[in-house]
Design a protein around this motif. Structure first.
Motif, PDB file in Angstrom:
ATOM      1  N   HIS A 287      52.275  55.521  43.137  1.00  0.00           N
ATOM      2  CA  HIS A 287      53.303  56.493  42.579  1.00  0.00           C
ATOM      3  C   HIS A 287      54.272  55.961  42.965  1.00  0.00           C
ATOM      4  O   HIS A 287      55.344  56.564  43.458  1.00  0.00           O
TER       5      HIS A 287
ATOM      6  N   GLU B 139      46.096  56.974  42.899  1.00  0.00           N
ATOM      7  CA  GLU B 139      46.932  55.749  42.324  1.00  0.00           C
ATOM      8  C   GLU B 139      48.358  55.631  42.630  1.00  0.00           C
ATOM      9  O   GLU B 139      48.944  56.800  43.214  1.00  0.00           O
TER      10      GLU B 139
ATOM     11  N   ASN C  21      49.323  61.457  45.415  1.00  0.00           N
ATOM     12  CA  ASN C  21      50.031  62.361  44.769  1.00  0.00           C
ATOM     13  C   ASN C  21      49.311  63.286  43.540  1.00  0.00           C
ATOM     14  O   ASN C  21      49.622  64.523  43.763  1.00  0.00           O
ATOM     15  N   ASP C  22      48.710  62.783  42.780  1.00  0.00           N
ATOM     16  CA  ASP C  22      48.189  63.692  41.507  1.00  0.00           C
ATOM     17  C   ASP C  22      46.837  64.659  42.128  1.00  0.00           C
ATOM     18  O   ASP C  22      46.817  65.819  41.811  1.00  0.00           O
TER      19      ASP C  22
ATOM     20  N   GLY D 109      45.630  67.036  37.436  1.00  0.00           N
ATOM     21  CA  GLY D 109      47.025  66.431  38.072  1.00  0.00           C
ATOM     22  C   GLY D 109      47.141  65.104  37.591  1.00  0.00           C
ATOM     23  O   GLY D 109      48.267  64.704  37.841  1.00  0.00           O
TER      24      GLY D 109
ATOM     25  N   GLU E  53      57.881  64.451  38.301  1.00  0.00           N
ATOM     26  CA  GLU E  53      56.855  64.509  39.288  1.00  0.00           C
ATOM     27  C   GLU E  53      57.329  64.512  40.792  1.00  0.00           C
ATOM     28  O   GLU E  53      56.864  65.145  41.645  1.00  0.00           O
TER      29      GLU E  53
ATOM     30  N   HIS F  17      55.721  59.124  34.892  1.00  0.00           N
ATOM     31  CA  HIS F  17      55.097  58.772  35.933  1.00  0.00           C
ATOM     32  C   HIS F  17      55.805  58.469  37.150  1.00  0.00           C
ATOM     33  O   HIS F  17      56.564  57.592  37.231  1.00  0.00           O
TER      34      HIS F  17
END
Ligand SMILES: [Zn+2]
Length: 257
Positions: free
Chosen positions: A32, A30, A40-41, A115, A168, A163
């Motif tokens: 970022h 998704e 990223n997650d 994550g 992060e 987010h």
């Protein structure tokens, strides 16, 4: 390093009785913001699991890595190109069947290294079912940002985590993710829009579609991201994961390890 994806079945069979836990990373694909890739997650979950495994080795804990599940529940990001989402129902069924597969091979100890916050409801649903249907000694989810919120006071200048934000971005830098720092933004400045600041303060679990509250995709101040902060986060959260695993070690699994 024990990585199930790179091992043969006899190797896996022989290691299962000596495992203190299998680490199962769950990610998402998704948006970022302008500065982090859509993986990223997924990347964070996978690399964080690797760091937990390394930390475990130092602590005398025998951990194996599972493949990471790349896609999660990201419906609130779908207005941003590149985001991919599974419904909560499909995600929780996929996770449930993966857990069932591990369990059928005698794996009784799994730590889920998640994550992505949007995966949490699907994870909880899958765990209820897995616990009813399987035999487990340890089956727990690990949400690293909860540890950061509880025990990481002072690490982040902004004091919050949401987010593609300071935290992060810092973690991504520490984990050698592709980070385009020159494109990082402070979303709290966007058009003087305070709606996402309200989200940061609210206790709401469900979030509105992100494009309603942020033009960049960021919620937080990603310009404050620094590798050194990420390293502090990493140190804190890997130790917490080890404590969860250690806290659940039974005398048998300790001697077997
Ligand atoms: Zn993320």
């Amino acid at each position: 390093m024990l990585d199930f994806s790179r091992m043969t079945w006899p190797e896996i069979r022989d290691i299962i009785p000596r495992l203190d836990a299998l680490l199962l990373p769950l990610g998402s694909i998704e948006q970022h913001g302008f500065h982090l890739p859509v993986d990223n997650d997924y990347y964070t979950a996978r690399e964080l699991a690797r760091e937990i495994q390394k930390r475990g080795k130092k602590e005398g804990i025998n951990l194996a890595l599972s493949f990471a599940l790349p896609v999660g529940c990201s419906h609130h990001h779908m207005a941003f190109p590149g985001s991919v989402s599974l419904s909560e129902e499909v995600f929780s069924r996929v996770l449930g069947e993966i857990l069932q597969s591990f369990n059928s091979h005698g794996i009784r100890r799994v730590l889920i290294v998640n994550g992505h916050g949007g995966n949490a409801p699907g994870i909880e649903k899958a765990l209820v079912k897995a616990r009813e249907e399987g035999k487990w000694e340890l089956l727990e989810p690990f949400y690293y940002w909860e540890t950061l919120k509880k025990r990481g006071k002072g690490i982040l200048k902004s004091g919050h985590y949401f987010h593609a934000c300071e935290g992060e971005t810092s973690l991504a830098l520490a984990l050698k993710q592709r980070v385009l720092m020159d494109r990082a933004v402070n979303s709290l400045d966007e058009n003087g829009d305070l709606r996402n600041l309200n989200i940061l303060k609210s206790k709401e679990v469900t979030v509105p579609p992100f494009h309603h509250i942020t033009t960049s995709g960021v919620i937080g101040n990603s310009t404050l991201g620094e590798k050194s902060k990420g390293e502090k986060i990493l140190n804190l959260v890997t130790m917490e994961a080890i404590k969860i695993i250690q806290g659940n070690l039974t005398p048998n699994s300790k001697t077997a390890g």
